[in-house]
Design a protein around this motif. Structure first.
Motif, PDB file in Angstrom:
ATOM      1  N   ALA A 149       0.879  -1.172   0.000  1.00  0.00           N
ATOM      2  CA  ALA A 149       0.000   0.000   0.000  1.00  0.00           C
ATOM      3  C   ALA A 149       0.910   1.213   0.000  1.00  0.00           C
ATOM      4  N   GLY A 150       0.959   1.920  -1.105  1.00  0.00           N
ATOM      5  CA  GLY A 150       1.804   3.101  -1.229  1.00  0.00           C
ATOM      6  C   GLY A 150       0.995   4.373  -1.133  1.00  0.00           C
ATOM      7  N   SER A 151       1.686   5.500  -1.023  1.00  0.00           N
ATOM      8  CA  SER A 151       1.046   6.816  -0.954  1.00  0.00           C
ATOM      9  C   SER A 151      -0.044   6.847   0.116  1.00  0.00           C
ATOM     10  N   HIS A 152       0.265   6.281   1.266  1.00  0.00           N
ATOM     11  CA  HIS A 152      -0.658   6.261   2.405  1.00  0.00           C
ATOM     12  C   HIS A 152      -1.982   5.576   2.062  1.00  0.00           C
ATOM     13  N   GLY A 153      -1.940   4.592   1.172  1.00  0.00           N
ATOM     14  CA  GLY A 153      -3.155   3.850   0.876  1.00  0.00           C
ATOM     15  C   GLY A 153      -3.915   4.326  -0.340  1.00  0.00           C
ATOM     16  N   ALA A 154      -3.317   5.165  -1.173  1.00  0.00           N
ATOM     17  CA  ALA A 154      -3.961   5.588  -2.418  1.00  0.00           C
ATOM     18  C   ALA A 154      -3.549   4.711  -3.594  1.00  0.00           C
ATOM     19  N   GLU A 155      -2.519   3.868  -3.413  1.00  0.00           N
ATOM     20  CA  GLU A 155      -2.046   2.947  -4.456  1.00  0.00           C
ATOM     21  C   GLU A 155      -1.787   1.591  -3.809  1.00  0.00           C
ATOM     22  N   PHE A 156      -2.104   0.521  -4.541  1.00  0.00           N
ATOM     23  CA  PHE A 156      -1.870  -0.824  -4.023  1.00  0.00           C
ATOM     24  C   PHE A 156      -1.196  -1.686  -5.083  1.00  0.00           C
ATOM     25  N   TRP A 157      -0.452  -2.670  -4.610  1.00  0.00           N
ATOM     26  CA  TRP A 157       0.051  -3.743  -5.466  1.00  0.00           C
ATOM     27  C   TRP A 157      -0.401  -5.037  -4.833  1.00  0.00           C
ATOM     28  N   ILE A 158      -1.112  -5.865  -5.620  1.00  0.00           N
ATOM     29  CA  ILE A 158      -1.707  -7.093  -5.110  1.00  0.00           C
ATOM     30  C   ILE A 158      -1.157  -8.282  -5.899  1.00  0.00           C
ATOM     31  N   PRO A 159      -0.662  -9.332  -5.236  1.00  0.00           N
ATOM     32  CA  PRO A 159      -0.179 -10.507  -5.970  1.00  0.00           C
ATOM     33  C   PRO A 159      -1.259 -11.049  -6.911  1.00  0.00           C
ATOM     34  N   GLY A 160      -0.862 -11.343  -8.143  1.00  0.00           N
ATOM     35  CA  GLY A 160      -1.801 -11.862  -9.123  1.00  0.00           C
ATOM     36  C   GLY A 160      -2.569 -10.795  -9.867  1.00  0.00           C
ATOM     37  N   GLN A 161      -2.539  -9.557  -9.363  1.00  0.00           N
ATOM     38  CA  GLN A 161      -3.239  -8.452 -10.023  1.00  0.00           C
ATOM     39  C   GLN A 161      -2.282  -7.352 -10.453  1.00  0.00           C
ATOM     40  N   ALA A 200      -4.670   1.146  -8.615  1.00  0.00           N
ATOM     41  CA  ALA A 200      -4.602   2.564  -8.231  1.00  0.00           C
ATOM     42  C   ALA A 200      -5.984   3.179  -8.259  1.00  0.00           C
ATOM     43  N   HIS A 201      -6.279   4.007  -7.275  1.00  0.00           N
ATOM     44  CA  HIS A 201      -7.504   4.775  -7.298  1.00  0.00           C
ATOM     45  C   HIS A 201      -7.295   5.954  -8.245  1.00  0.00           C
ATOM     46  N   GLY A 202      -8.288   6.250  -9.028  1.00  0.00           N
ATOM     47  CA  GLY A 202      -8.145   7.235 -10.097  1.00  0.00           C
ATOM     48  C   GLY A 202      -7.789   8.625  -9.608  1.00  0.00           C
TER      49      GLY A 202
END
Length: 252
Positions: A77-89, A93-95
Motif C-alpha cells: 500500500a503506497g502513498s498512504h493507501g492511495a495505491e496498491f500492489w496485489i499478488p496476481g493483479q 490505483a484509485h483514479g
C-alpha cells in the motif's frame, strides 16, 4: 500476542522506513535490515499469514526500496493507501483527476523554487503530491523550508492534506491515510486479525484504527496508541520471527 499468533488468517501490515529499514539521509538508499528481511520471509512462508508493507512512499519508490518484484507475495500500500500492489493483479490505483495532477506539478515546482537557496532541503516527488525533506538541513533552514511551503499550500491548495513525519512534511491532494489502507487491506484479504507496526506520527492513524483482537506495535520511544512498544528494528524483527515460528508450528 498469543491471540495474534493463533488467529485464523493473520494480516501483518508494516510501515517500511524506520520500521524495517533505518532512516536514511538519501531516502532511496533505504533497505531492510537482514534480520527484518529474514522475519518477513518467515512470515510469508507461514500458513494463513499475509504480509503487507504500508508506506507513505509512492508505489514505484516503495517497490525499489523493498526490492519487490512481480513474483513477490507481499502486498503493498503506497502513498498512504492511495495505491496498491496485489499478488496476481499487480498495480491497483484509485483514479486521479488531471486537474489535480497539473496542480501537483505546479506546486511542486513552486516548492522547489522557494526552497532552492536552503542547504539540505530536498523536495521529493510523490504520486499525489510531494514531500519536503529536511534531514540534512540545519534546524533554521528546515523551519524556513516548512514555513515557505506551508504558505504556498495555504495560498494555492488549502484543501490538500498535510502530514508530518521524521524530518519530512508531506502534502497531497489525496486524503487517504494508513488507517484507510489497513481497512482496505483487511477487506481485500478477509483477515481475521491484523498486526500493524510503525514508528512515525503517520502510523498513529493506523494504530488507532485497530480493532479488538488486533495488535499494534510501535517501534521506538514516545507516546503511541500501540498496545506494544519495541525499542528498534532488530527487536521488531525478533517479535515477528517468534510469531512466524508459532504459526508455522501449528502446521506441524
Amino acid at each position: 500476542m498469543a491471540g495474534i499468533a493463533a488467529s485464523a488468517l493473520l494480516l501483518v501490515a508494516l510501515d517500511f522506513d524506520g520500521t524495517l529499514s533505518p532512516l536514511e539521509d538519501e531516502p532511496m538508499d533505504a533497505r531492510m535490515l537482514p534480520a527484518a528481511r529474514a522475519a518477513i520471509d518467515a512470515l510469508v512462508a507461514a500458513p494463513r499469514t499475509i504480509v503487507a508493507f504500508v508506506s507513505g512512499r509512492s508505489l514505484v519508490d516503495l517497490r525499489v526500496i523493498a526490492e519487490h518484484d512481480d513474483y513477490s507475495q507481499v502486498l503493498l500500500a503506497g502513498s498512504h493507501g492511495a495505491e496498491f500492489w496485489i499478488p496476481g493483479q499487480g498495480v491497483v490505483a484509485h483514479g486521479e483527476d488531471q486537474g489535480d495532477v497539473r496542480l501537483r506539478d505546479m506546486l511542486r515546482t513552486h516548492a522547489e523554487e522557494a526552497t532552492a537557496h536552503l542547504d539540505g532541503v530536498w523536495i521529493e516527488p510523490k504520486t499525489f503530491g510531494f514531500g519536503v525533506h529536511t534531514r540534512r538541513a540545519e534546524p533554521s533552514a528546515a523551519h524556513e523550508a516548512n514555513r515557505l511551503v506551508d504558505a504556498i499550500i495555504a495560498e494555492e491548495a488549502p484543501h490538500w492534506r498535510r502530514r508530518t513525519g521524521h524530518n519530512i512534511v508531506e502534502y497531497a491532494f489525496r486524503h487517504e491515510g494508513k488507517d484507510s489502507a489497513i481497512a482496505e487491506l483487511r477487506e481485500r484479504t478477509d483477515a481475521s486479525a491484523v498486526l500493524f507496526a510503525g514508528d512515525d506520527v503517520t502510523d498513529e492513524d493506523a494504530l488507532r484504527s485497530l480493532r479488538e483482537g488486533d495488535l499494534g506495535v510501535h517501534v521506538g520511544t514516545g507516546p503511541t496508541a500501540a498496545t506494544l512498544s519495541v525499542p528498534d528494528i532488530e527487536a521488531l524483527a525478533r517479535l515477528l520471527s517468534v510469531i512466524a515460528a508459532e504459526r508455522s508450528a501449528r502446521r506441524q
